[in-house]
Design a protein around this motif. Structure first.
Motif, PDB file in Angstrom:
ATOM      1  N   ASP A 131      -1.413   8.959 -11.111  1.00 40.02           N
ATOM      2  CA  ASP A 131      -0.898   9.712 -12.252  1.00 40.02           C
ATOM      3  C   ASP A 131       0.195  10.696 -11.845  1.00 40.02           C
ATOM      4  OD1 ASP A 131      -2.640   8.393 -13.840  1.00 40.02           O
ATOM      5  OD2 ASP A 131      -4.127  10.000 -13.974  1.00 40.02           O
ATOM      6  N   SER A 132       0.140  11.167 -10.602  1.00 41.07           N
ATOM      7  CA  SER A 132       1.139  12.135 -10.143  1.00 41.07           C
ATOM      8  C   SER A 132       2.329  11.471  -9.461  1.00 41.07           C
ATOM      9  CB  SER A 132       0.499  13.123  -9.169  1.00 41.07           C
ATOM     10  OG  SER A 132       0.003  12.441  -8.032  1.00 41.07           O
ATOM     11  N   LEU A 133       2.347  10.144  -9.432  1.00 39.62           N
ATOM     12  CA  LEU A 133       3.427   9.410  -8.764  1.00 39.62           C
ATOM     13  C   LEU A 133       4.212   8.633  -9.808  1.00 39.62           C
ATOM     14  CD1 LEU A 133       4.588   8.643  -5.930  1.00 39.62           C
ATOM     15  CD2 LEU A 133       3.191   6.579  -6.086  1.00 39.62           C
ATOM     16  N   PRO A 146      -5.658   5.530  -0.196  1.00 42.47           N
ATOM     17  CA  PRO A 146      -4.387   5.026  -0.720  1.00 42.47           C
ATOM     18  C   PRO A 146      -4.183   5.428  -2.181  1.00 42.47           C
ATOM     19  CG  PRO A 146      -5.994   3.261  -0.620  1.00 42.47           C
ATOM     20  CD  PRO A 146      -6.628   4.453   0.032  1.00 42.47           C
ATOM     21  N   ILE A 147      -2.939   5.575  -2.573  1.00 37.66           N
ATOM     22  CA  ILE A 147      -2.620   5.833  -3.980  1.00 37.66           C
ATOM     23  C   ILE A 147      -2.820   4.553  -4.771  1.00 37.66           C
ATOM     24  CG2 ILE A 147      -0.820   6.557  -5.586  1.00 37.66           C
ATOM     25  CD1 ILE A 147       0.418   8.134  -3.254  1.00 37.66           C
ATOM     26  N   TYR A 148      -2.352   3.457  -4.205  1.00 42.19           N
ATOM     27  CA  TYR A 148      -2.623   2.158  -4.815  1.00 42.19           C
ATOM     28  C   TYR A 148      -2.506   1.067  -3.759  1.00 42.19           C
ATOM     29  CZ  TYR A 148       2.372   0.922  -5.000  1.00 42.19           C
ATOM     30  OH  TYR A 148       3.673   0.624  -4.672  1.00 42.19           O
ATOM     31  N   VAL A 198       0.859  -1.199   0.000  1.00 42.82           N
ATOM     32  CA  VAL A 198       0.000   0.000   0.000  1.00 42.82           C
ATOM     33  C   VAL A 198       0.890   1.241   0.000  1.00 42.82           C
ATOM     34  CG1 VAL A 198      -1.832   1.270   1.180  1.00 42.82           C
ATOM     35  CG2 VAL A 198      -1.756  -1.236   1.320  1.00 42.82           C
ATOM     36  N   THR A 199       0.497   2.227  -0.807  1.00 42.90           N
ATOM     37  CA  THR A 199       1.194   3.508  -0.842  1.00 42.90           C
ATOM     38  C   THR A 199       0.182   4.630  -0.648  1.00 42.90           C
ATOM     39  OG1 THR A 199       2.891   2.665  -2.332  1.00 42.90           O
ATOM     40  CG2 THR A 199       2.633   5.037  -2.233  1.00 42.90           C
ATOM     41  N   HIS A 200       0.542   5.604   0.177  1.00 37.01           N
ATOM     42  CA  HIS A 200      -0.347   6.755   0.365  1.00 37.01           C
ATOM     43  C   HIS A 200       0.484   7.949   0.805  1.00 37.01           C
ATOM     44  CE1 HIS A 200      -0.284   6.702   4.823  1.00 37.01           C
ATOM     45  NE2 HIS A 200      -0.132   5.403   4.681  1.00 37.01           N
ATOM     46  N   TRP A 201      -0.070   9.141   0.612  1.00 30.33           N
ATOM     47  CA  TRP A 201       0.549  10.348   1.141  1.00 30.33           C
ATOM     48  C   TRP A 201       0.223  10.455   2.618  1.00 30.33           C
ATOM     49  CZ3 TRP A 201       4.077  12.163  -1.835  1.00 30.33           C
ATOM     50  CH2 TRP A 201       3.933  12.156  -3.224  1.00 30.33           C
ATOM     51  N   ASN A 202       1.203  10.875   3.392  1.00 29.80           N
ATOM     52  CA  ASN A 202       1.000  10.996   4.836  1.00 29.80           C
ATOM     53  C   ASN A 202      -0.172  11.935   5.142  1.00 29.80           C
ATOM     54  OD1 ASN A 202       1.635  10.438   7.509  1.00 29.80           O
ATOM     55  ND2 ASN A 202       2.967  12.233   7.688  1.00 29.80           N
ATOM     56  N   LYS A 203      -0.972  11.569   6.126  1.00 31.70           N
ATOM     57  CA  LYS A 203      -2.140  12.331   6.587  1.00 31.70           C
ATOM     58  C   LYS A 203      -3.285  12.316   5.574  1.00 31.70           C
ATOM     59  CE  LYS A 203       0.582  15.442   9.527  1.00 31.70           C
ATOM     60  NZ  LYS A 203       0.915  16.854   9.857  1.00 31.70           N
TER      61      LYS A 203
END
Length: 605
Positions: free
Chosen positions: A183-185, A145-147, A136-141
């Protein structure tokens, strides 16, 4: 303090029975990553971060008996016969003062004993592990999830008799969720599903199990698991690597390790200074043969990106273990350089319903169900395009055959007169290409050659290739016939001459001083080529090729090039034979290059 396990439901399917449950303490606080094992088997799972778990039984199970354990608690055996089974785990904590070890450095002595005891505590034969992995990937706070990527895997664990840094992994089933934030990662994670090899601290014998003189060790506690005493040892070095390792006092088996790092990073996906932290935990489970095996791991790291913090987390659990009777086919292996998110596989909800996994939370499960893959963003299109590009670079070796010739050149700055017998000269250079796979195993693109020394070949070509796999069941070997068409230049070095005045040729002036002179032939050429390559991994091939050159529309003459000055600004000029007072008499071909040999590597982007 007491701990309860509440089994929420027992749901039968066509061939299996699925049991879900939740592990909490008396205050209803979830206990994450508790071990749940089916008695007398190597099958089981762990609870997730919210204490939830799912376990699948075959219908022919006579007794659905499980053993639940967690460090610091007494293990409990439960026969699951009905819904709402309530199990109380009593705490089992031993005070530090009960530990008696006679040594100047007892913690380090325990570490040394644990290393020496590895062959006695872990399997010495290959085994096949079945497991589940989530990334799992996500921006903090940010909650969304991004994916998310999930896969069931098979892996081959080698003997623990010696240090092992890697192993084979195969994907069985796979599913993923991708949000619009992807898309932004532009970052992708390599080797995620290799958890069972990357974080097996016992098999790898690295860091605090290898460089003992660089670490400080201290016994900080003793705890209990299944009525056995365990030493909790803290380790730390100057690079701010720290953590805890848990060692069983009776056999010195390492049953758990916690690793933390906050600085001194090597390169990973980003610049080392951008990484915020790296944490992972790994646990081992004892089998019915009294040997310990890799059970579960959690990994979390974060990087600073664009004034935000990107958090990457993953988790793995071994759900079953069997003796290994055959090698894993090379074509099935998930390579260390592969990216899980790039894998494409049809989502099969029935498979996940009947497979032991680390339960996701309800939000994640709903995201999988709602995921829509029909919309392809511009960035995804660019990514697909880049993944179909192939780069090759190789060392080339050829022979230039020089015909007997008489040369006469008269100029106010330079006079040349030579009579030379036929000769051969081996030349070396670099060949390089950028090819696009426009349909499976068919490539179209650019192929170039550059000389390394004074005499050599340079060329620019359009290349069409067909890749044929001739060893499909093992490490791939490819035969690649191709046809190249382009412009070729052959240069044969004659020498360096001093000119006191500027050299004027073809109406252009070369500065006085040292001037290099070459016999030169320019022509278009058609080149059939055959290449043989062996795959090192999905992205790297070793290759050898041979090509036959068919020249078209030749021009022979002399090439003059300035020797002095910055190399990018050195002027050069070609004079065609029988022009500008140049006469070259020869029989057949002045310069000839029939065969080209290349050896090097092919790199997939």
């Amino acid at each position: 303090m007491s701990t309860y396990i509440l089994l929420l439901s027992i749901t039968p399917s066509l061939a299996q029975t699925t049991i879900t449950g939740k592990i909490t303490d008396k205050q209803n606080t979830p206990i994450p990553y508790a071990h749940i094992q089916i008695e007398n088997t190597n099958s089981g799972t762990v609870s997730n971060e919210n204490g939830l778990f799912k376990l699948v039984f075959a219908d022919n199970s006579i007794k659905r008996t499980i053993i639940v354990s967690s460090l610091g608690y007494q293990s409990k055996k439960v026969v699951l016969e009905a819904e709402n089974n309530l199990i109380v785990l009593s705490p089992d904590i031993i005070q530090l003062q009960s530990v008696t070890i006679t040594s100047k450095n007892p913690a380090k002595e325990l570490i040394n004993n644990a290393i020496r005891s590895i062959p006695n505590n872990y399997p010495l034969v290959e085994e096949r592990h079945y497991g589940f992995f989530r990334e799992v990937t996500h921006w903090n706070k940010q909650k969304e999830p991004i994916y998310i990527a999930e896969t069931s895997i098979e892996s081959i664990k080698k003997s623990y008799s010696k240090k092992q840094l890697s192993g084979d992994v195969k994907l069985v089933e796979f599913r993923k969720y991708k949000s619009t934030q992807l898309d932004s990662l532009n970052t992708r994670i390599h080797a995620g599903v290799h958890h069972i090899h990357r974080f097996d601290v016992v098999a790898r014998r690295e860091d605090f199990l290898q460089k003992l003189d660089r670490f400080k060790y201290k016994i900080v506690d003793t705890i209990s698991r299944r009525d056995k005493n365990i030493y909790k040892i803290h380790f730390r070095n100057k690079e701010k690597i720290s953590g805890y390792v848990y060692i069983l006092d009776s056999t010195f088996a390492i049953i758990k390790a916690e690793f933390k790092q906050s600085s001194g990073f090597n390169h990973f996906l980003f610049s080392p200074e951008n990484r915020k932290y790296l944490n992972y935990t790994v646990t081992y489970e004892q089998g019915k043969d009294s040997l310990w095996r890799f059970k579960q791991s959690n990994y979390k790291t974060a990087f600073k990106r664009k004034n935000k913090v990107l958090v990457l987390s993953s988790e793995y659990v071994t759900t079953n273990i069997e003796p290994n009777s055959k090698k894993m086919a090379y074509s099935d292996k998930f390579q260390y350089s592969d990216i899980l998110l790039n894998k494409e596989k049809v989502y099969k909800p029935n498979f996940w319903r009947n497979y032991n996994i680390i339960l996701p939370n309800k939000k994640y499960e709903n995201l999988f169900k709602s995921n829509n893959f029909k919309t392809i963003s511009k960035q995804k299109k660019w990514l697909n395009f880049l993944l179909k590009l192939k780069r090759e670079i190789a060392l080339s070796c050829s022979t230039i055959n020089v015909s007997s010739y008489n040369l006469l050149f008269e100029n106010s700055s330079l006079n040349l007169q030579e009579t030379i017998n036929s000769s051969n000269r081996n030349i070396y250079g670099l060949s390089y290409s950028l090819l696009y796979e426009f349909k499976p195993n068919f490539y179209l693109g650019y192929l170039g050659e550059a000389k390394i020394f004074k005499s050599g070949i340079s060329s620019h070509n359009l290349s069409f290739q067909r890749q044929i796999k001739i060893n499909p069941k093992r490490r791939p070997i490819f035969l690649t016939p191709s046809m190249n068409f382009g412009h070729q230049q052959l240069d044969y070095f004659l020498g360096t001459f001093n000119t006191k005045e500027n050299l004027n040729v073809n109406g252009k002036s070369l500065n006085n001083g040292k001037t290099s002179v070459f016999l030169s032939q320019r022509n278009f050429r058609l080149q059939p080529n055959f290449a043989l390559s062996i795959e090192k991994n999905r992205r790297l091939n070793f290759l050898f090729s041979i090509g036959y050159n068919i020249p078209i529309s030749k021009k022979e003459g002399l090439l003059f090039q300035e020797k002095e000055g910055f190399f990018l600004f050195r002027k050069k000029q070609f004079i065609k034979n029988n022009r500008e007072s140049l006469t070259i008499n020869y029989n057949g071909n002045l310069l000839e290059n029939k065969f080209s040999l290349n050896a090097g590597v092919s790199i997939q982007l």
